[in-house]
Design an enzyme around this catalytic site. Structure first.
Site, PDB file in Angstrom:
ATOM      1  N   ASN A   1      34.793  36.073  36.165  1.00 16.30           N
ATOM      2  CA  ASN A   1      34.858  37.514  36.401  1.00 16.30           C
ATOM      3  C   ASN A   1      33.492  38.178  36.397  1.00 16.30           C
ATOM      4  O   ASN A   1      33.280  39.147  37.108  1.00 16.30           O
ATOM      5  CB  ASN A   1      35.746  38.156  35.329  1.00 16.30           C
TER       6      ASN A   1
ATOM      7  N   TYR B   1      25.418  42.164  47.605  1.00 20.05           N
ATOM      8  CA  TYR B   1      26.682  42.110  46.861  1.00 20.05           C
ATOM      9  C   TYR B   1      27.800  41.551  47.761  1.00 20.05           C
ATOM     10  O   TYR B   1      28.537  40.650  47.355  1.00 20.05           O
ATOM     11  CB  TYR B   1      27.039  43.520  46.377  1.00 20.05           C
TER      12      TYR B   1
ATOM     13  N   ALA C   1      33.807  39.390  29.776  1.00 19.58           N
ATOM     14  CA  ALA C   1      35.063  39.938  29.223  1.00 19.58           C
ATOM     15  C   ALA C   1      34.811  41.080  28.246  1.00 19.58           C
ATOM     16  O   ALA C   1      35.751  41.613  27.665  1.00 19.58           O
ATOM     17  CB  ALA C   1      35.854  38.831  28.527  1.00 19.58           C
ATOM     18  N   SER C   2      33.550  41.473  28.069  1.00 16.72           N
ATOM     19  CA  SER C   2      33.264  42.524  27.085  1.00 16.72           C
ATOM     20  C   SER C   2      33.685  43.898  27.561  1.00 16.72           C
ATOM     21  O   SER C   2      34.043  44.750  26.752  1.00 16.72           O
ATOM     22  CB  SER C   2      31.763  42.520  26.752  1.00 16.72           C
TER      23      SER C   2
HETATM   24  P1  NAP Z   1      31.314  46.075  34.574  1.00 16.44           P
HETATM   25  O1  NAP Z   1      32.169  47.153  34.040  1.00 16.44           O
HETATM   26  O2  NAP Z   1      29.905  46.384  34.955  1.00 16.44           O
HETATM   27  O3  NAP Z   1      31.320  44.851  33.530  1.00 16.44           O
HETATM   28  C1  NAP Z   1      30.573  43.709  33.836  1.00 16.44           C
HETATM   29  C2  NAP Z   1      30.890  42.606  32.848  1.00 16.44           C
HETATM   30  O4  NAP Z   1      30.180  41.425  33.243  1.00 16.44           O
HETATM   31  C3  NAP Z   1      30.414  42.932  31.443  1.00 16.44           C
HETATM   32  O5  NAP Z   1      31.302  42.325  30.534  1.00 16.44           O
HETATM   33  C4  NAP Z   1      29.039  42.274  31.385  1.00 16.44           C
HETATM   34  O6  NAP Z   1      28.612  41.910  30.062  1.00 16.44           O
HETATM   35  C5  NAP Z   1      29.305  41.019  32.190  1.00 16.44           C
HETATM   36  N1  NAP Z   1      28.106  40.440  32.783  1.00 16.44           N
HETATM   37  C6  NAP Z   1      27.181  41.023  33.585  1.00 16.44           C
HETATM   38  N2  NAP Z   1      26.227  40.144  33.921  1.00 16.44           N
HETATM   39  C7  NAP Z   1      26.545  38.975  33.306  1.00 16.44           C
HETATM   40  C8  NAP Z   1      25.927  37.701  33.242  1.00 16.44           C
HETATM   41  N3  NAP Z   1      24.795  37.452  33.885  1.00 16.44           N
HETATM   42  N4  NAP Z   1      26.538  36.744  32.512  1.00 16.44           N
HETATM   43  C9  NAP Z   1      27.684  36.975  31.836  1.00 16.44           C
HETATM   44  N5  NAP Z   1      28.314  38.173  31.860  1.00 16.44           N
HETATM   45  C10 NAP Z   1      27.738  39.157  32.579  1.00 16.44           C
HETATM   46  O7  NAP Z   1      31.952  45.433  35.890  1.00 16.44           O
HETATM   47  P2  NAP Z   1      33.485  45.419  36.385  1.00 16.44           P
HETATM   48  O8  NAP Z   1      33.677  46.587  37.271  1.00 16.44           O
HETATM   49  O9  NAP Z   1      34.391  45.180  35.268  1.00 16.44           O
HETATM   50  O10 NAP Z   1      33.422  44.139  37.348  1.00 16.44           O
HETATM   51  C11 NAP Z   1      33.894  42.856  36.932  1.00 16.44           C
HETATM   52  C12 NAP Z   1      33.975  41.976  38.166  1.00 16.44           C
HETATM   53  O11 NAP Z   1      34.858  42.568  39.110  1.00 16.44           O
HETATM   54  C13 NAP Z   1      32.634  41.788  38.883  1.00 16.44           C
HETATM   55  O12 NAP Z   1      32.544  40.487  39.394  1.00 16.44           O
HETATM   56  C14 NAP Z   1      32.719  42.800  40.013  1.00 16.44           C
HETATM   57  O13 NAP Z   1      31.892  42.445  41.096  1.00 16.44           O
HETATM   58  C15 NAP Z   1      34.189  42.724  40.353  1.00 16.44           C
HETATM   59  N6  NAP Z   1      34.727  43.880  41.055  1.00 16.44           N
HETATM   60  C16 NAP Z   1      34.664  45.133  40.517  1.00 16.44           C
HETATM   61  C17 NAP Z   1      35.226  46.201  41.226  1.00 16.44           C
HETATM   62  C18 NAP Z   1      35.233  47.616  40.697  1.00 16.44           C
HETATM   63  O14 NAP Z   1      35.630  48.525  41.452  1.00 16.44           O
HETATM   64  N7  NAP Z   1      34.848  47.873  39.456  1.00 16.44           N
HETATM   65  C19 NAP Z   1      35.814  45.971  42.460  1.00 16.44           C
HETATM   66  C20 NAP Z   1      35.851  44.683  42.973  1.00 16.44           C
HETATM   67  C21 NAP Z   1      35.322  43.643  42.255  1.00 16.44           C
HETATM   68  P3  NAP Z   1      27.818  42.960  29.118  1.00 16.44           P
HETATM   69  O15 NAP Z   1      28.857  43.903  28.564  1.00 16.44           O
HETATM   70  O16 NAP Z   1      27.197  42.102  28.072  1.00 16.44           O
HETATM   71  O17 NAP Z   1      26.827  43.661  29.993  1.00 16.44           O
END
Ligand code: NAP
Length: 251
Positions: free
Chosen positions: A86, A154, A9-10
């Site tokens: 998430n 992925y 959630a960060s």
């Molecule tokens: P993001 O901007 O890279 O943020 C990832 C988040 O997950 C950060 O808060 C990170 O914490 C945390 N995280 C990473 N590894 C972790 C772990 N091992 N344990 C606990 N927390 C962890 O990613 P996002 O785009 O917001 O994606 C969030 C979710 O949506 C993911 O599951 C991703 O696959 C999915 N998603 C994203 C998209 C897209 O287009 N962006 C599309 C479909 C699905 P830190 O800040 O501490 O690194």
């Protein structure tokens, strides 16, 4: 006030979900992996929205961290009404499936699939023991059904989350716990920052999404908040696409 545990959630989508839940009246446990500064900012946003926030570090891919995360989450607000799985990572290198490494596969399965599977198990057992109805939302992706051959690891983890949702929905209905999958499309976050030009072209020039814009973390947050507000009480195992219509087939 009930509370939600939101993993990852960060930043990005998780932060958008945390703030939307705060606006819907839930306190939020802000989990993160390593970026403490971003987690503190997310918590401040939750508080500005009128809810309480508790920040808990923990790697969802690590069994001991998961157990501690759940303990600290329950200690923070006494109860968890909603778990949002998430947190997720993309492969460090986008590699063709004919060349991709086992190391990347194991990393993604551990964080994206095994993590939510066993975190859900832990929280579900607590919800059952508490005897209060709860909800579980898992953030998968359009990659759950879209084959991208340069990030097969992925895609496989996201397809697995679809089955996670069905399994827990079937198992937990008798306990009053509804389970949902939210499937984002192309969302503007750090994760997609490195491929922005490619997706700009696909969205604005080629119309890959009928709604021709990037999705936002707020778009996903609003869908999860609708679930949290109990607007789908007779639906479980349900998928909600938040993708600008990407999933449509047109002719
Ligand atoms: P993001 O901007 O890279 O943020 C990832 C988040 O997950 C950060 O808060 C990170 O914490 C945390 N995280 C990473 N590894 C972790 C772990 N091992 N344990 C606990 N927390 C962890 O990613 P996002 O785009 O917001 O994606 C969030 C979710 O949506 C993911 O599951 C991703 O696959 C999915 N998603 C994203 C998209 C897209 O287009 N962006 C599309 C479909 C699905 P830190 O800040 O501490 O690194």
């Amino acid at each position: 006030m009930s509370a939600a545990l939101v993993t990852g959630a960060s930043r990005g989508i998780g932060r958008g979900i945390a703030v939307a839940l705060a606006e819907a009246g839930l306190d939020v446990i802000v989990n993160y992996a390593s970026n403490a500064g971003a987690a503190a900012e997310a918590a401040a946003e939750v508080e500005r929205a009128g809810a309480r926030a508790a920040v808990v570090q923990g790697d969802v891919g690590d069994a001991r961290d998961r157990a501690r995360l759940v303990d600290e989450a329950y200690a923070a607000f006494g109860d968890i009404a909603l778990l949002v799985n998430n947190a997720g990572v993309a492969p460090s290198v986008r590699a063709d499936i004919l060349e991709a490494s086992e190391e990347s596969f194991d990393r993604l399965v551990g964080i994206n699939l095994k993590g939510p599977y066993f975190l859900t198990q832990l929280v579900a057992n607590r919800m059952i023991a508490a005897g209060t109805p709860g909800k579980i939302v898992t953030v998968s992706s359009m990659s759950a059904y879209t084959a991208s051959v340069n990030r097969g690891d992925y895609c496989i983890t996201k397809a697995g989350l679809s089955m996670l949702t069905k399994l827990y929905a079937a198992r937990l209905a008798e306990h009053g716990i509804n389970v949902y999958e939210v499937r984002p499309g192309i969302i503007a976050t750090d994760m997609t920052g490195g491929v922005q030009e490619k997706y700009d072209r696909l969205i604005y020039d080629e119309g890959v999404t009928p709604i021709r814009r990037w999705g936002t973390p707020q778009d996903v947050g609003r869908a999860v908040a609708a679930i949290a507000r109990d607007l789908f009480p007779f639906s479980t195992g349900q998928v909600i696409d938040v993708d600008g219509g990407f999933h449509l087939r047109t002719l």
